[in-house]
Design a protein around this motif. Structure first.
Motif, mmCIF file in Angstrom:
data_model
loop_
_atom_site.group_PDB
_atom_site.id
_atom_site.type_symbol
_atom_site.label_atom_id
_atom_site.label_comp_id
_atom_site.label_asym_id
_atom_site.label_seq_id
_atom_site.Cartn_x
_atom_site.Cartn_y
_atom_site.Cartn_z
ATOM 1 N N THR A 56 0.861 -1.185 0.000
ATOM 2 C CA THR A 56 0.000 0.000 0.000
ATOM 3 C C THR A 56 0.895 1.231 0.000
ATOM 4 O O THR A 56 2.119 1.132 0.152
ATOM 5 C CB THR A 56 -0.905 0.037 1.238
ATOM 6 O OG1 THR A 56 -0.080 0.165 2.422
ATOM 7 C CG2 THR A 56 -1.749 -1.231 1.355
ATOM 8 N N LEU A 57 0.293 2.391 -0.168
ATOM 9 C CA LEU A 57 1.062 3.631 -0.141
ATOM 10 C C LEU A 57 1.771 3.788 1.199
ATOM 11 O O LEU A 57 2.888 4.315 1.275
ATOM 12 C CB LEU A 57 0.144 4.823 -0.408
ATOM 13 C CG LEU A 57 0.816 6.127 -0.868
ATOM 14 C CD1 LEU A 57 1.617 5.908 -2.139
ATOM 15 C CD2 LEU A 57 -0.232 7.215 -1.076
ATOM 16 N N THR A 89 4.918 1.458 1.383
ATOM 17 C CA THR A 89 6.012 1.919 0.520
ATOM 18 C C THR A 89 6.448 3.339 0.879
ATOM 19 O O THR A 89 7.189 3.976 0.123
ATOM 20 C CB THR A 89 5.607 1.875 -0.966
ATOM 21 O OG1 THR A 89 4.433 2.685 -1.163
ATOM 22 C CG2 THR A 89 5.317 0.448 -1.411
ATOM 23 N N ASN A 130 5.953 6.094 -1.703
ATOM 24 C CA ASN A 130 6.672 6.018 -2.970
ATOM 25 C C ASN A 130 5.791 5.352 -4.032
ATOM 26 O O ASN A 130 5.737 4.125 -4.136
ATOM 27 C CB ASN A 130 7.971 5.234 -2.797
ATOM 28 C CG ASN A 130 8.868 5.310 -4.021
ATOM 29 O OD1 ASN A 130 8.409 5.526 -5.134
ATOM 30 N ND2 ASN A 130 10.164 5.123 -3.807
ATOM 31 N N GLN A 131 5.114 6.161 -4.827
ATOM 32 C CA GLN A 131 4.195 5.612 -5.828
ATOM 33 C C GLN A 131 4.925 4.905 -6.960
ATOM 34 O O GLN A 131 4.379 4.000 -7.580
ATOM 35 C CB GLN A 131 3.313 6.720 -6.388
ATOM 36 C CG GLN A 131 2.222 7.185 -5.430
ATOM 37 C CD GLN A 131 1.142 7.977 -6.129
ATOM 38 O OE1 GLN A 131 1.387 8.654 -7.119
ATOM 39 N NE2 GLN A 131 -0.079 7.891 -5.617
ATOM 40 N N GLU A 132 6.156 5.306 -7.249
ATOM 41 C CA GLU A 132 6.907 4.653 -8.323
ATOM 42 C C GLU A 132 7.224 3.203 -7.975
ATOM 43 O O GLU A 132 7.260 2.342 -8.854
ATOM 44 C CB GLU A 132 8.199 5.422 -8.610
ATOM 45 C CG GLU A 132 7.960 6.780 -9.270
ATOM 46 C CD GLU A 132 9.252 7.449 -9.663
ATOM 47 O OE1 GLU A 132 10.334 6.869 -9.409
ATOM 48 O OE2 GLU A 132 9.194 8.554 -10.223
ATOM 49 N N LEU A 166 5.338 1.515 -5.765
ATOM 50 C CA LEU A 166 4.038 0.886 -5.545
ATOM 51 C C LEU A 166 3.396 0.416 -6.846
ATOM 52 O O LEU A 166 2.758 -0.642 -6.885
ATOM 53 C CB LEU A 166 3.111 1.885 -4.847
ATOM 54 C CG LEU A 166 1.725 1.403 -4.429
ATOM 55 C CD1 LEU A 166 1.829 0.309 -3.380
ATOM 56 C CD2 LEU A 166 0.900 2.580 -3.895
ATOM 57 N N ASP A 167 3.579 1.173 -7.932
ATOM 58 C CA ASP A 167 2.831 0.893 -9.152
ATOM 59 C C ASP A 167 3.601 1.404 -10.362
ATOM 60 O O ASP A 167 3.916 2.597 -10.454
ATOM 61 C CB ASP A 167 1.466 1.599 -9.072
ATOM 62 C CG ASP A 167 0.477 1.127 -10.115
ATOM 63 O OD1 ASP A 167 0.896 0.453 -11.082
ATOM 64 O OD2 ASP A 167 -0.719 1.444 -9.972
ATOM 65 N N PRO A 193 -0.333 6.031 -11.780
ATOM 66 C CA PRO A 193 -0.624 4.941 -10.839
ATOM 67 C C PRO A 193 -2.130 4.805 -10.618
ATOM 68 O O PRO A 193 -2.870 5.784 -10.699
ATOM 69 C CB PRO A 193 0.081 5.391 -9.548
ATOM 70 C CG PRO A 193 1.106 6.370 -9.991
ATOM 71 C CD PRO A 193 0.516 7.076 -11.189
ATOM 72 N N ASP A 206 -5.583 3.525 -8.275
ATOM 73 C CA ASP A 206 -5.998 3.680 -6.872
ATOM 74 C C ASP A 206 -6.320 2.324 -6.246
ATOM 75 O O ASP A 206 -7.050 2.251 -5.260
ATOM 76 C CB ASP A 206 -7.213 4.608 -6.781
ATOM 77 C CG ASP A 206 -8.427 4.069 -7.537
ATOM 78 O OD1 ASP A 206 -8.284 3.043 -8.247
ATOM 79 O OD2 ASP A 206 -9.516 4.663 -7.433
ATOM 80 N N HIS A 246 -4.568 0.359 -4.409
ATOM 81 C CA HIS A 246 -3.573 0.038 -3.389
ATOM 82 C C HIS A 246 -3.978 0.596 -2.025
ATOM 83 O O HIS A 246 -3.131 0.797 -1.153
ATOM 84 C CB HIS A 246 -2.207 0.624 -3.780
ATOM 85 C CG HIS A 246 -1.770 0.303 -5.168
ATOM 86 N ND1 HIS A 246 -1.188 -0.894 -5.506
ATOM 87 C CD2 HIS A 246 -1.852 1.019 -6.322
ATOM 88 C CE1 HIS A 246 -0.918 -0.893 -6.803
ATOM 89 N NE2 HIS A 246 -1.323 0.250 -7.316
ATOM 90 N N GLU A 247 -5.262 0.857 -1.863
ATOM 91 C CA GLU A 247 -5.708 1.533 -0.653
ATOM 92 C C GLU A 247 -5.654 0.646 0.584
ATOM 93 O O GLU A 247 -5.438 1.134 1.691
ATOM 94 C CB GLU A 247 -7.127 2.069 -0.855
ATOM 95 C CG GLU A 247 -7.215 3.165 -1.920
ATOM 96 C CD GLU A 247 -8.623 3.668 -2.130
ATOM 97 O OE1 GLU A 247 -9.561 3.058 -1.559
ATOM 98 O OE2 GLU A 247 -8.787 4.656 -2.858
#
Length: 338
Positions: free
Chosen positions: A209-210, A213, A216-218, A220-221, A226, A228, A230-231
């Motif tokens: 999830t955010l 990580t 770090n969205q890079e 994560l996805d 990216p 949504d 990953h909530e």
């Protein structure tokens, strides 16, 4: 006032076009309408969606070689699944690629035999399933792909015993003649398959999830932008509500026939998100292929990607699909968990 109304209508028309046109966020349009019309691709896919077994010759004791000799050779077979077992029919997803490198579309079926000189079994019809989403759900990767596969074929093939099998696909061309492509697959016993199966309790893995990580969205996805999905972690919702758990890496997929499965998940989340959680899990540690698979994939014993697992509210797996997945099969899988 009339000018204002006309201007407003024009703006609304542009907004609809920007969103892909047709349907609403909750009701995506017919997937076939997303196939480009160039070179007649849309019409070819349209007739490939519902092949009739009667369109193909019966095996009737013929070998694969004998069947292939009645077809035009040239295309190659691009396998989009790798796990095949005895027992229940296995899903065989694949693309047919012409000598010019472009996808070949038309009514299609599969034949199998232990070797090309053995009697064949089939035909197993392979309906085409559209891979292209409505425009508003397309990632940057999908939108900029120069030669996207518009659809993937998938047949349910029953293998009588384990071992290596020769495969022959037959695609009906516009002239009514059959075009053949060959390949090979390895088949194991169902008991030897370590991946959780339909009817099993899904492992309660902690998906990224955010929060995990550290924002770090890079990492994560790899999808751009990216998603949504990953909530929440899968472990927090498994056994409490239905879940569609997708293991996929939009940027690092090694095959041309992976398909934009994350985009399809987003489109179907718009339709079923109030009834089911949609979770996307990236595949490689730090999105670096050389570092191996992330822990959730290890816990599911996954040797490849993408994989989709649909889990009902009791935590039981109701569908599992490997490899490239089209809009229709993805939606059919979701319905099994509701």
């Amino acid at each position: 006032m009339a000018r204002f109304v006309a201007l407003l209508a024009a703006v609304l028309a542009l907004l609809v076009a920007a969103c892909g046109g047709g349907g609403t966020p909750d009701e995506p349009k017919d997937p076939v309408q997303n196939v480009p019309e160039e070179s007649g691709a849309r019409e070819k896919v349209k007739v490939a969606v519902a092949p009739d077994e009667a369109e193909f010759p019966t095996a009737d004791g013929k070998t694969l070689e004998q069947l292939a000799s009645t077809m035009t050779a040239g295309p190659s077979l691009g396998m989009a699944t790798s796990i095949f077992t005895t027992g229940e029919p296995s899903r065989m997803a694949f693309g047919v690629i012409g000598a010019d490198g472009k996808p070949v579309y038309g009514p299609t079926a599969i034949y199998i035999a232990p070797t090309p000189t053995d009697p064949a079994e089939g035909p197993f019809v392979a309906p085409a399933d559209v891979l292209l989403t409505d425009a508003r759900y397309r990632s940057k990767q999908a939108a900029t792909e120069q030669d996207p596969f518009a659809a993937i074929y998938a047949a349910n093939v029953k293998f009588p015993k384990r071992g290596q099998y020769a495969v022959l696909s037959a695609t009906k061309g516009a002239d009514g003649k059959l075009i053949g492509a060959t390949g090979q697959v390895q088949v194991s016993t169902a008991a030897a398959d370590p991946i959780p199966q339909v009817g099993d309790k899904a492992p309660k893995v902690e998906t990224d999830t955010l929060e995990t990580t550290k924002g770090n969205q890079e990492i994560l996805d790899t999808r751009v932008p990216p998603s949504d999905m990953h909530e929440v972690s899968f472990a927090d919702v498994a056994g409490k509500e239905p879940v569609a758990l997708l293991f996929a890496t939009p940027q690092l997929c090694a095959s041309r026939v992976c398909g934009p499965v994350a985009d399809i998940a987003l489109q179907l989340q718009a339709k079923y998100g109030k009834q089911m959680k949609f979770i996307h899990q990236e595949v490689y540690v730090d999105n670096d292929v050389s570092k191996g698979l992330r822990e959730p994939l290890r816990e599911f014993n996954l040797p490849s990607e993408p994989w989709l697992f649909v889990v009902d509210k009791s935590g039981k797996i109701t569908a599992r699909l490997e490899g490239s997945i089209g809009v229709q099969q993805f939606e059919d899988a979701i319905k099994t968990g509701l």
